[in-house]
Design a protein around this motif. Structure first.
Motif, mmCIF file in Angstrom:
data_model
loop_
_atom_site.group_PDB
_atom_site.id
_atom_site.type_symbol
_atom_site.label_atom_id
_atom_site.label_comp_id
_atom_site.label_asym_id
_atom_site.label_seq_id
_atom_site.Cartn_x
_atom_site.Cartn_y
_atom_site.Cartn_z
ATOM 1 N N PRO A 157 31.088 13.609 7.152
ATOM 2 C CA PRO A 157 30.948 12.274 8.035
ATOM 3 C C PRO A 157 31.044 12.191 9.266
ATOM 4 N N VAL A 158 31.983 13.630 9.893
ATOM 5 C CA VAL A 158 32.354 13.589 11.119
ATOM 6 C C VAL A 158 31.196 14.427 12.329
ATOM 7 N N LEU A 159 30.541 15.079 11.533
ATOM 8 C CA LEU A 159 29.175 15.788 12.341
ATOM 9 C C LEU A 159 28.608 14.772 12.212
ATOM 10 N N SER A 160 28.697 13.724 11.699
ATOM 11 C CA SER A 160 27.419 12.416 11.904
ATOM 12 C C SER A 160 27.591 11.144 13.273
ATOM 13 N N VAL A 161 29.285 11.608 13.357
ATOM 14 C CA VAL A 161 30.548 10.978 14.387
ATOM 15 C C VAL A 161 29.878 11.534 15.567
ATOM 16 N N ARG A 188 27.594 13.464 16.314
ATOM 17 C CA ARG A 188 25.737 13.603 16.578
ATOM 18 C C ARG A 188 25.622 12.332 18.182
ATOM 19 N N LEU A 189 26.241 11.568 18.108
ATOM 20 C CA LEU A 189 26.138 10.136 19.109
ATOM 21 C C LEU A 189 26.703 10.869 20.560
ATOM 22 N N GLY A 190 27.506 11.714 20.396
ATOM 23 C CA GLY A 190 28.090 12.654 21.800
ATOM 24 C C GLY A 190 29.773 12.112 21.505
ATOM 25 N N ASP A 191 29.828 12.974 23.081
ATOM 26 C CA ASP A 191 31.445 12.819 22.748
ATOM 27 C C ASP A 191 32.472 11.311 23.418
ATOM 28 N N GLU A 192 31.461 10.895 23.660
ATOM 29 C CA GLU A 192 32.243 9.809 24.358
ATOM 30 C C GLU A 192 31.952 8.957 23.506
ATOM 31 N N ASP A 193 31.069 8.370 22.703
ATOM 32 C CA ASP A 193 31.477 7.455 21.703
ATOM 33 C C ASP A 193 31.805 8.074 20.720
ATOM 34 N N ALA A 194 32.095 9.456 20.286
ATOM 35 C CA ALA A 194 32.537 10.103 19.279
ATOM 36 C C ALA A 194 34.445 9.585 19.474
ATOM 37 N N GLU A 195 34.811 10.140 20.522
ATOM 38 C CA GLU A 195 35.937 9.329 20.718
ATOM 39 C C GLU A 195 36.076 8.056 21.419
ATOM 40 N N ALA A 196 35.120 6.578 21.331
ATOM 41 C CA ALA A 196 35.542 5.825 20.901
ATOM 42 C C ALA A 196 35.654 5.282 19.999
ATOM 43 N N LEU A 197 35.077 5.875 18.615
ATOM 44 C CA LEU A 197 35.032 5.349 17.313
ATOM 45 C C LEU A 197 36.450 5.855 16.669
ATOM 46 N N GLY A 198 37.262 7.447 17.799
ATOM 47 C CA GLY A 198 38.379 7.605 17.430
ATOM 48 C C GLY A 198 38.206 8.602 16.768
ATOM 49 N N VAL A 199 37.117 9.595 16.883
ATOM 50 C CA VAL A 199 37.370 11.198 16.442
ATOM 51 C C VAL A 199 37.292 12.117 17.647
ATOM 52 N N ARG A 200 38.432 13.060 17.290
ATOM 53 C CA ARG A 200 38.516 13.891 19.448
ATOM 54 C C ARG A 200 37.601 14.576 18.941
#
Length: 394
Positions: A219-223, A225-237
């Motif tokens: 599941p983290v890989l799917s996040v 894939r959106l890009g670092d900025e979007d991943a940070e916005a979703l709470g994934v470092r």
């Protein structure tokens, strides 16, 4: 198969056929791996030969050599295919494969160095040496690329680190004697020759660690894939997640490389096959299919590796590179064209519709004002600073 913009794309039937295709190819390749060779075992006698075990020569060959080799090919291919998908999704690059990140070269260096330096180490230590070398290669790549802050920087730096580690391997090959040189050369190309149940049993502890980590990582890989900025916005470092993904890939690659050597380009071809059959899914759906296609690729490649030049065996890694690279490039190009068609199709339709509407409106306006003659003489506004005939009369 349906055609969009002249590009062949897998339809729903092709996606439904994927399980059947994987099972059919694996069954055919497994049957060839167990039956063909010297001695030849007919398919209808295969089960009886396995049950005989040590009673006959064919039973010994099948149960002690061919079956463990087949099982090892399945496990190695699944690990390499899953590791390739993890790297590609974490770095958002379809070219991110273990061979270009220093992981495979580092693992091979960790196994080859004690052999050339004549260090007597137990066989159980080889996976640890491969793990240390893989960590060394991956760690150098991340440190030189700024700890994975940029996916493109990681990939380019990994290619440089892999080249440096391969140069170190060449130095070791120069130092080795003739017998060790042949062993190292065959090992560096990736070979399943003369593998037994002991080699297979050494992989299970690593799989017990890697499989749960893969389930949590998907599941983290799917996040990511959106890009670092979007991943940070979703709470994934993103940086830590990328490091964790590389660590999981190392755990998958290192023990396989310790036993089989770096079987080339399986981690490149298997993820592209998984995406091609189901391009609209995500990493969670692609991961098991990437592992399944990796098992298919290694199992199929090992059949000609063992039989093409019999009685001489060729490395399986040579066949995976020979067949896998062109097929992977073709699949990648097809996927890019599909994405371009998918992006341009709706976008191109809207401007065309809007342009047609504006053209119709302009045509109607011109038709409405056509009865009043040209507006340049009476209705048009004069340029600033100029006067018209009406103004002069006033």
């Amino acid at each position: 198969m349906r055609v969009d913009g002249g590009v062949r794309r897998p339809g729903p039937r092709a996606r439904a056929w994927q399980p059947l295709l994987v099972v059919a190819v694996l069954a055919a390749a497994s049957l060839c791996a167990l039956c063909l060779g010297t001695p030849y075992v007919p398919p209808h006698r295969l089960l009886g030969t396995v049950l005989d075990g040590d009673a006959t020569l064919a039973g010994i060959v099948v149960t002690e050599l061919r079956v463990p080799r087949l099982v090892l090919a399945l496990i190695a291919g699944a690990c390499l295919g899953a590791a390739g998908l993890v790297l590609q999704e974490a770095l958002r690059n379809p070219l991110a494969v273990p061979e270009m990140l220093g992981v495979s070269s580092g693992a091979a260096l960790g196994v080859a160095a004690p052999l050339v330096l004549a260090l007597s180490l137990p066989a159980a230590a080889q996976p640890l040496l491969a793990l240390g070398g893989a960590v060394l290669g991956g760690g150098l790549t991340l440190i030189a690329a700024g700890l994975g802050r940029s996916p493109s920087a990681v990939l380019l730096t990994g290619a440089a680190v892999a080249a440096a580690l391969q140069a170190a391997l060449l130095v070791l090959m120069v130092m080795a004697d003739q017998l060790d040189l042949q062993l190292i050369y065959r090992y560096l190309l990736g070979s399943l020759s003369a593998r037994t149940w002991g080699d297979v049993s050494g992989l299970w502890p690593w799989l017990l660690v890697a499989v749960p980590a893969l389930v949590l990582c998907a599941p983290v890989l799917s996040v990511l894939r959106l890009g670092d900025e979007d991943a940070e916005a979703l709470g994934v470092r993103a940086q830590r997640a990328r490091l964790a993904a590389l660590a999981i890939a190392v755990v998958l690659i290192a023990p396989v490389t310790a036993v089989c050597g770096p079987v080339a380009w399986v981690g490149f071809l298997a993820p592209h096959l998984a995406r091609w059959f189901n391009p609209t899914s995500g990493a969670v759906s692609w991961l098991p299919w990437s592992a399944a296609w990796g098992a298919v690729v290694v199992t199929v490649a090992d059949v000609p590796a063992r039989l093409a030049l019999a009685p001489v065996e060729t490395p399986a890694g040579a066949w995976t590179a020979l067949l896998g690279v062109p097929a992977g490039v073709a699949l990648m190009r097809s996927g890019r064209r599909d994405r371009r068609v998918g992006r341009r199709g709706p976008a191109a339709a809207k401007p065309a519709t809007a342009g047609a509407t504006r053209g119709a409106e302009t045509h109607d306006e011109r038709g409405a004002h056509g009865a009043h003659g040209e507006r340049g003489a009476h209705g048009a506004s004069p340029p600033h600073g100029e006067t018209t005939g009406t103004g002069d009369a006033r």
